[in-house]
Write a protein that holds these residues in place. Structure first.
Motif, PDB file in Angstrom:
ATOM      1  N   GLU A  51      49.120 -31.652 -17.550  1.00 15.08           N
ATOM      2  CA  GLU A  51      48.286 -30.436 -18.519  1.00 15.08           C
ATOM      3  C   GLU A  51      47.895 -30.525 -19.011  1.00 15.08           C
ATOM      4  O   GLU A  51      46.861 -30.879 -20.036  1.00 15.08           O
ATOM      5  CB  GLU A  51      49.402 -29.177 -18.116  1.00 15.08           C
ATOM      6  CG  GLU A  51      49.587 -28.065 -19.129  1.00 15.08           C
ATOM      7  CD  GLU A  51      48.452 -26.779 -19.147  1.00 15.08           C
ATOM      8  OE1 GLU A  51      49.027 -26.730 -19.990  1.00 15.08           O
ATOM      9  OE2 GLU A  51      48.536 -27.363 -17.900  1.00 15.08           O
ATOM     10  N   LEU A  52      48.585 -32.461 -19.577  1.00 12.15           N
ATOM     11  CA  LEU A  52      47.968 -32.297 -20.961  1.00 12.15           C
ATOM     12  C   LEU A  52      46.569 -33.259 -21.029  1.00 12.15           C
ATOM     13  O   LEU A  52      45.423 -33.279 -21.711  1.00 12.15           O
ATOM     14  CB  LEU A  52      48.755 -34.296 -21.111  1.00 12.15           C
ATOM     15  CG  LEU A  52      50.483 -33.173 -21.359  1.00 12.15           C
ATOM     16  CD1 LEU A  52      51.503 -35.313 -21.211  1.00 12.15           C
ATOM     17  CD2 LEU A  52      50.971 -33.203 -22.952  1.00 12.15           C
ATOM     18  N   ALA A  55      43.951 -30.451 -21.623  1.00  6.78           N
ATOM     19  CA  ALA A  55      44.393 -30.396 -22.889  1.00  6.78           C
ATOM     20  C   ALA A  55      43.489 -30.880 -24.048  1.00  6.78           C
ATOM     21  O   ALA A  55      43.833 -31.235 -25.085  1.00  6.78           O
ATOM     22  CB  ALA A  55      46.108 -30.149 -23.572  1.00  6.78           C
ATOM     23  N   ARG A  57      43.727 -34.578 -23.587  1.00  2.20           N
ATOM     24  CA  ARG A  57      44.523 -36.166 -23.936  1.00  2.20           C
ATOM     25  C   ARG A  57      43.594 -36.968 -23.394  1.00  2.20           C
ATOM     26  O   ARG A  57      43.825 -37.069 -22.114  1.00  2.20           O
ATOM     27  CB  ARG A  57      46.036 -35.642 -24.009  1.00  2.20           C
ATOM     28  CG  ARG A  57      46.683 -34.723 -24.468  1.00  2.20           C
ATOM     29  CD  ARG A  57      46.994 -34.682 -26.073  1.00  2.20           C
ATOM     30  NE  ARG A  57      47.992 -33.688 -26.712  1.00  2.20           N
ATOM     31  CZ  ARG A  57      47.603 -32.886 -26.791  1.00  2.20           C
ATOM     32  NH1 ARG A  57      46.224 -32.162 -26.356  1.00  2.20           N
ATOM     33  NH2 ARG A  57      48.088 -31.907 -27.588  1.00  2.20           N
TER      34      ARG A  57
END
Length: 418
Positions: A51-52, A55, A57
């Motif tokens: 998920e990071l 996003a 990251r």
């Protein structure tokens, strides 16, 4: 509800095993994986890291988050509680444990004069003035861990795969009102949504390397490659990882520019560098002529030992540590960035917004901290003040102006020697 005495853990005797590890996969779709003590993939963490990554990251951020989650997983294994069964009492105990536990360090760090050995914290470094490393985790590490774990449980709560109530609560004193309510627009933005178990992080002024100390440090470097690296770091202010990622096509000696990929935003930016840095770079390139693969997309920085490999951060860090050891200092690669920002911020011909753009700061308030006087400058200024005050006390007091009165009579009246 007050806990009974048998439900209170004795953290002084709690042994947290070092089971599990965070491994680098080398794959862009999943740069890091958290494995448990049995070597199995920890799926809740894997989903969170994906998920990071989605996003935006960076892999370095994923590694930082993964290390915080690894510490949490080891603690939950020690107390024999599943991650999805964690309570606020478990979080409270974890927060106490991470602030009280002794951090395991490498023998090199533990035995050095700037670290600690046998549980005793050493004195500050006599060259840099930096405080010695403590035996536990720094408050910034503890605060970062609390933020990461609270975000981890927020993610699984929203996805319906974790506890309904986040075991890492926010400070109730800050939740009773709307964040930034009745805020003065002239004031800075304060952090209002903070965790209950988040420690206070002391404010630290960036530490720049004095010019004389930098000259000594630069003279201790052992190769043209190392001199070129340090010359670029001190003249551009780019982060260590940003410079190490530079390719052959990113170097423009004619305009004295290098192109870097910013760590946080991943933006591509041209940064000016000093002429000396390009001179050292050319000397280093001549030494490696014909020994590295040709191509404009090839890395600029390579290892000095054969077989030649692209230079990574850990190897560059060790190089800088060796130069520090010859002087008895403990400067870091990031101190070079602070030093570059301090030099530029104190140049009257450069505006603060110019420095902000070169450093890649999102807010001008971040750049303003480099206007803070250095500790040595403050000490020298205050000592000069005391010297001036002492000189003024030693000077004789002139007689008062009294036209028409005899000066000798006034001297007798005020007790002055004739």
């Amino acid at each position: 509800m007050i806990e009974s005495e048998e439900n209170v853990r004795d953290l002084t005797t709690l042994l947290v095993p070092r089971g599990g590890r965070l491994v680098s996969t080398g794959e862009g779709t999943e740069p890091y994986q958290l494995l448990d003590a049995a070597g199995e993939l920890v799926e809740p963490v894997a989903v969170f890291l994906r998920e990071l990554l989605a996003a935006g990251r960076s892999p370095a951020t994923l590694r930082s988050y993964g290390m915080d989650l690894l510490r949490w997983w080891r603690f939950m294994q020690a107390v024999e509680v599943g991650w999805d069964r964690a309570s606020r009492a478990d979080v409270r105990d974890f927060s106490c444990w991470i602030q009280l536990t002794v951090k395991k360090r490498s023998p090199l760090t533990s035995s050095s004069g700037t670290g600690w050995a046998n549980g005793v914290v050493g004195p500050p470094n006599p060259i840099t003035g930096k405080p010695a490393l403590g035996k536990g985790y720094a408050p910034a590490t503890v605060a970062h861990s609390e933020t990461v774990l609270r975000g981890f449980y927020d993610f699984h709560r929203d996805a319906g795969t974790g506890p309904i109530l986040n075991p890492f609560p926010l400070d109730p004193a800050r939740r009773s009102r709307r964040a930034h309510a009745h805020r003065n627009p002239m004031d800075g933005w304060a952090r209002e949504r903070v965790g209950r178990y988040r420690p206070k992080v002391p404010y630290r002024i960036p530490r720049a390397i004095p010019d004389q100390r930098f000259n000594e440090l630069f003279a201790a470097l052992g190769s043209n490659r190392d001199r070129a690296l340090v010359a670029f770091w001190i003249s551009t202010g780019v982060r260590a990882s940003e410079l190490l990622g530079v390719r052959q096509c990113d170097i423009d000696p004619g305009q004295q520019l290098i192109t870097v990929v910013r760590k946080g935003t991943r933006a591509i930016q041209q940064v000016p560098a000093s002429a000396d840095a390009f001179v050292w770079l050319r000397l280093y390139q001549e030494e490696l002529h014909g020994q590295i693969p040709p191509g404009r997309l090839q890395p600029v920085w390579w290892t000095l030992r054969r077989p030649r490999r692209p230079l990574n951060y850990h190897a560059a860090h060790r190089m800088f540590e060796r130069a520090n050891a010859s002087l008895g200092a403990d400067w870091t690669l990031h101190d070079l960035r602070h030093s570059a920002a301090t030099r530029m911020a104190r140049d009257p011909q450069l505006t603060l917004s110019d420095v902000q753009l070169v450093m890649g700061h999102a807010h001008l308030s971040t750049t303003e901290i480099y206007l803070t006087p250095d500790k040595d400058e403050v000490i020298a200024g205050v000592l000069a003040h005391h010297a001036r005050t002492a000189d003024q006390r030693d000077k004789p007091i002139p007689p008062p102006l009294a036209p028409g009165y005899d000066p000798q009579a006034l001297s007798v009246l005020f007790g002055r020697t004739l």
